[in-house]
Design a protein around this motif. Structure first.
Motif, PDB file in Angstrom:
ATOM      1  N   TYR A  58      67.375  27.041  -3.855  1.00 11.38           N
ATOM      2  CA  TYR A  58      66.414  27.147  -2.762  1.00 11.38           C
ATOM      3  C   TYR A  58      65.410  26.004  -2.818  1.00 11.38           C
ATOM      4  CZ  TYR A  58      63.794  29.651   0.789  1.00 11.38           C
ATOM      5  OH  TYR A  58      63.192  30.014   1.966  1.00 11.38           O
ATOM      6  N   GLY A  59      64.920  25.737  -4.050  1.00  7.12           N
ATOM      7  CA  GLY A  59      63.939  24.665  -4.210  1.00  7.12           C
ATOM      8  C   GLY A  59      64.507  23.323  -3.794  1.00  7.12           C
ATOM      9  N   LEU A  63      63.226  20.927  -0.753  1.00  5.75           N
ATOM     10  CA  LEU A  63      62.673  19.589  -0.969  1.00  5.75           C
ATOM     11  C   LEU A  63      63.517  18.517  -0.285  1.00  5.75           C
ATOM     12  CD1 LEU A  63      61.587  19.860  -4.698  1.00  5.75           C
ATOM     13  CD2 LEU A  63      60.133  19.869  -2.659  1.00  5.75           C
ATOM     14  N   SER A  64      64.854  18.687  -0.302  1.00  9.56           N
ATOM     15  CA  SER A  64      65.710  17.617   0.215  1.00  9.56           C
ATOM     16  C   SER A  64      66.114  17.863   1.658  1.00  9.56           C
ATOM     17  CB  SER A  64      66.965  17.506  -0.646  1.00  9.56           C
ATOM     18  OG  SER A  64      67.787  18.641  -0.423  1.00  9.56           O
ATOM     19  N   GLY A  65      66.012  19.099   2.110  1.00  4.97           N
ATOM     20  CA  GLY A  65      66.437  19.394   3.466  1.00  4.97           C
ATOM     21  C   GLY A  65      67.926  19.617   3.604  1.00  4.97           C
ATOM     22  N   SER A  66      68.663  19.438   2.501  1.00  3.30           N
ATOM     23  CA  SER A  66      70.107  19.638   2.591  1.00  3.30           C
ATOM     24  C   SER A  66      70.524  20.827   1.748  1.00  3.30           C
ATOM     25  CB  SER A  66      70.846  18.387   2.094  1.00  3.30           C
ATOM     26  OG  SER A  66      72.133  18.754   1.650  1.00  3.30           O
ATOM     27  N   PRO A  67      71.062  21.888   2.373  1.00  2.00           N
ATOM     28  CA  PRO A  67      71.467  23.052   1.585  1.00  2.00           C
ATOM     29  C   PRO A  67      72.575  22.716   0.582  1.00  2.00           C
ATOM     30  CG  PRO A  67      72.204  23.236   3.862  1.00  2.00           C
ATOM     31  CD  PRO A  67      71.282  22.071   3.808  1.00  2.00           C
ATOM     32  N   TRP A  68      73.421  21.735   0.903  1.00  2.00           N
ATOM     33  CA  TRP A  68      74.517  21.428  -0.021  1.00  2.00           C
ATOM     34  C   TRP A  68      74.008  20.787  -1.299  1.00  2.00           C
ATOM     35  CZ3 TRP A  68      78.570  24.096   0.636  1.00  2.00           C
ATOM     36  CH2 TRP A  68      78.894  24.541   1.919  1.00  2.00           C
ATOM     37  N   VAL A  71      73.068  23.640  -3.353  1.00  2.59           N
ATOM     38  CA  VAL A  71      74.212  24.248  -4.036  1.00  2.59           C
ATOM     39  C   VAL A  71      74.551  23.457  -5.298  1.00  2.59           C
ATOM     40  CG1 VAL A  71      76.660  24.800  -3.839  1.00  2.59           C
ATOM     41  CG2 VAL A  71      75.138  25.239  -1.918  1.00  2.59           C
ATOM     42  N   MET A  72      74.549  22.114  -5.179  1.00  8.44           N
ATOM     43  CA  MET A  72      74.875  21.288  -6.342  1.00  8.44           C
ATOM     44  C   MET A  72      73.825  21.472  -7.443  1.00  8.44           C
ATOM     45  SD  MET A  72      77.690  20.004  -5.995  1.00  8.44           S
ATOM     46  CE  MET A  72      77.722  18.999  -7.466  1.00  8.44           C
ATOM     47  N   ALA A  73      72.540  21.494  -7.039  1.00  6.85           N
ATOM     48  CA  ALA A  73      71.482  21.665  -8.039  1.00  6.85           C
ATOM     49  C   ALA A  73      71.637  22.998  -8.753  1.00  6.85           C
ATOM     50  CB  ALA A  73      70.111  21.580  -7.359  1.00  6.85           C
ATOM     51  N   ALA A 123      63.565  27.224   3.492  1.00  6.05           N
ATOM     52  CA  ALA A 123      64.433  26.075   3.251  1.00  6.05           C
ATOM     53  C   ALA A 123      65.612  26.124   4.209  1.00  6.05           C
ATOM     54  CB  ALA A 123      64.934  26.107   1.804  1.00  6.05           C
ATOM     55  N   ALA A 124      66.298  24.966   4.332  1.00  3.78           N
ATOM     56  CA  ALA A 124      67.475  24.900   5.190  1.00  3.78           C
ATOM     57  C   ALA A 124      68.566  25.797   4.623  1.00  3.78           C
ATOM     58  CB  ALA A 124      67.966  23.460   5.269  1.00  3.78           C
ATOM     59  N   HIS A 125      69.162  26.638   5.470  1.00  4.38           N
ATOM     60  CA  HIS A 125      70.199  27.558   5.016  1.00  4.38           C
ATOM     61  C   HIS A 125      71.578  26.939   5.158  1.00  4.38           C
ATOM     62  CE1 HIS A 125      67.218  30.424   4.341  1.00  4.38           C
ATOM     63  NE2 HIS A 125      67.946  31.509   4.518  1.00  4.38           N
ATOM     64  N   LEU A 126      72.535  27.571   4.495  1.00  5.11           N
ATOM     65  CA  LEU A 126      73.920  27.109   4.607  1.00  5.11           C
ATOM     66  C   LEU A 126      74.469  27.505   5.970  1.00  5.11           C
ATOM     67  CD1 LEU A 126      75.199  28.167   1.100  1.00  5.11           C
ATOM     68  CD2 LEU A 126      75.143  25.846   1.980  1.00  5.11           C
TER      69      LEU A 126
END
Lengths: 308, 348
Positions: A58-59, A63-68, A71-73, A123-126
């Protein structure tokens, strides 16, 4: 008459949609646990990994605006926690179940601590695939919004089964899990194989956590997980350490967990809180009926019997 | 004797210091003043007589829930179902109190303790029976039962047993002020603390100085040898778990009878999970549980002060506990490695 039939269909579709939504975290955590257990170790700490994954996912998405990226984080957090688990467990006299409980506590605590500032922002959702657009009914449309992560998980399950059966590394994992002595005789480094398996398992559990915060139920709160990480461990036993069965079992658990809210939505409120217990009762019944005190379970990795 | 005691005291103590150091680094990185935090923790936990009383009140349920993990661990079962046993024990104790509310307080309290201990005991005994007769993993089943216990309690306090006057926190009816467990002497420490200490000492005597305890330790050390020498393994397991669950059930009864007066969600306040940690640090020794539980009662008592003075989230005590748990487990590998710790054995 016609109306009740229609509402029954709606319930059915809502339960199926719910099974997929609620089952996706189960799927990822159980696939991760399956991989770890096939290498001969139990990681009970995946509950903590799930929470940490949900929080970092979520964080990072916020912060990045990209949900993917989120996911990686989340996956990378899982890799780190898995590495800690493996590192501790390969010391002498250290019990892997106890380490799991400790990591569960630490992961949950860290997620609550570091996630405090994330309760407010969104945050941006998937994104979801709208498979229900053919229907006019909003119920069906909502139920058939399938998340991309679920599709990935559903493809990953047979891929992992193939990996265990046909690939060289799959053979390594199975050998280490079946007999550490045989693996050593083959010249394998048992601890290293287990470490990689636990880290990869942690990655999957972290991704499962990011699904919780980035898709369903969505958002970050301290009540996000209610033991899914632990139920997944029981689910792996139920699935006989077979990744494809993990997929079916996750859907079954998702359906059990979604039963209460669905019944409430059509006005059946009695026993709402009892239905909360449904997935746990189901797990317990399954464990009671499928375990045995006299013989080892079929499909159980040989090295697990020490810690059973 | 001294030599044997030396290692299990030095290593956990050193591990605690390492854990505090790691926690200090963590909160410094999070922007807090570590020394100030430790100072507040000490003040909130052991600084004054007032904070000592707070600490001891919180240590009471911890001692009992730690017994719930420690006793089965001695026979080789890792049971983490203390939370569920606290909930069902507290729930049945509250029910008993409500039904008997007009009887004389001593009868009410005795009946409440009996019912709480019985349900808690059966709850945990069922787990080890399932383990022994059906091969069900006791760690997972005990955890599932925690969630089931909480669901049953929520069903009851939101539904049939709800006192309509409890709005914010749905609860059962009150057991009656006259029936509450009193404080010890002129302190504000309720009798639950006394009961906890008595339980720890009694179970220490049972485990260390009776044939029963010896048989339990043999079974925990080598199950096959125990079976071959004709020990009644199943009975030992179930009796041990019954005692363990009774301790946790008593913790639930004490929380109801001494603190809340009703059963509600305050029963699942993590005492069961913290008890696991206390048991592992005390190396499953009932006597060692007393000081360790007081230490963790202190962490609990000071957490409010940390929030107020240092603006730390309440999860910081959870982080500290997690770090302590991990360092303690990692330190297990050190036992028997330092000859200078062992050498003492010969000189004494």
């Amino acid at each position: 008459m016609n109306e009740t039939e229609f509402s029954l269909l709606n319930i059915l579709i809502a339960v199926i949609g719910g099974a997929i939504r609620v089952g996706t975290p189960f799927l990822f955590v159980s696939l991760g646990e399956c991989l770890t257990e096939r290498s001969g170790r139990i990681n009970l700490g995946l509950e903590g990994t799930l929470m940490m994954g949900a929080m970092t996912g979520y964080g990072a998405s916020y912060l990045s605006g990209s949900p993917w990226l989120g996911v990686m984080a989340a996956g990378m957090t899982g890799v780190i926690l898995g590495g800690v688990h493996a590192l501790l467990c390969q010391q002498q006299k250290v019990n892997d179940i106890a380490v799991g409980i400790a990591l569960m506590l630490l992961g949950t605590g860290l997620a609550f601590f570091l996630g405090k500032p994330l309760i407010q922002p969104t945050a941006a959702h998937l994104p979801a695939l709208h498979l229900g657009s053919w229907s006019d009914s909003p119920v069906i449309q909502a139920a058939l919004d399938i998340n991309v992560l679920f599709v990935m998980g559903a493809l990953l399950a047979p891929a992992m089964a193939w990996f265990f059966r046909y690939s060289r590394w799959g053979l390594y994992v199975r050998t280490v899990g079946e007999s550490a002595d045989a693996a050593r005789a083959m010249g394998l480094n048992v601890n290293r194989v287990r470490m990689y398996s636990t880290m990869a398992g942690g990655f999957l559990a972290g991704v499962g956590g990011s699904f919780l915060s980035l898709y369903y139920p969505g958002g970050w709160s301290e009540g996000l997980s209610s033991g899914q990480g632990l139920m997944a461990v029981a689910l792996v036993i139920f699935a006989r350490w077979n990744p494809v069965y993990c997929l079916y079992a996750s859907l079954l658990f998702g359906a059990a967990a979604t039963l209460g809210p669905t019944l409430q939505s059509i006005g059946m409120t009695w026993g709402y809180y009892l239905f909360h217990a449904a997935p746990y009762v189901l797990t317990l019944i399954i464990m009671i009926t499928t375990s045995s005190s006299t013989r080892l379970l079929s499909g159980m990795p040989g090295q697990l019997s020490n810690v059973k | 004797m001294m030599g044997r005691l030396f290692e299990p005291i030095v290593i956990p103590f050193a591990a605690l210091l390492v854990a505090l150091l790691l926690f200090g680094i963590f909160i410094t990185a999070a922007g807090a003043d570590a020394l100030g935090v430790f100072e507040s923790m000490y003040r909130g936990a052991f600084g004054t007589w007032f904070s000592w009383q707070n600490t001891l009140v919180r240590a009471a349920p911890l001692m009992l829930t730690a017994l719930c993990t420690a006793l089965p661990a001695r026979i080789g079962l890792i049971i983490i179902g203390g939370e569920g046993a606290v909930v069902v024990g507290g729930m049945t104790a509250a029910l008993t109190g409500i039904v008997l509310t007009h009887a004389s307080p001593i009868i009410v309290l005795t009946a409440m303790a009996f019912m709480g201990m019985t349900t808690g005991g059966l709850w945990i005994a069922a787990i080890s029976a399932l383990r022994h007769y059906r091969g069900v993993n006791e760690t997972i089943s005990s955890l599932l039962l925690n969630y089931i216990a909480i669901a049953i309690m929520n069903f009851l306090v939101f539904g049939p047993l709800r006192d309509p006057e409890t709005l914010n926190k749905p609860s059962t009816y009150h057991i009656g002020e006259a029936n509450m467990l009193t404080e010890m002497g002129s302190t504000s420490i309720h009798w639950g603390f006394g009961l906890g200490v008595i339980a720890c000492v009694a179970l220490w005597v049972l485990m260390r100085h009776t044939p029963f305890g010896f048989a339990v330790d043999i079974t925990g050390g080598n199950m096959r040898a125990a079976k071959l020498s004709g020990l009644p393994v199943a009975r030992l397991m179930i009796i041990t778990s019954l005692l363990a669950g009774a301790a946790a059930g008593l913790a639930g009864m004490i929380e109801v009878a001494a603190v809340h007066g009703r059963a509600n969600s305050s029963l699942n306040a993590n005492y069961g999970y913290e008890g696991i940690l206390v048991a592992f640090i005390a190396r499953h020794n009932p006597l060692a549980i007393i000081p360790v539980a007081i230490l963790f009662g202190g962490i609990r008592a000071s957490s409010g002060l940390l929030q107020r003075d240092h603006d730390l989230p309440d999860a910081s005590s959870l982080v500290l506990q997690g770090i302590i748990f991990i360092v303690i487990l990692a330190s297990e590998t050190l036992y028997g490695r330092f000859s200078w710790l062992r050498a003492k054995e010969k000189t004494v």
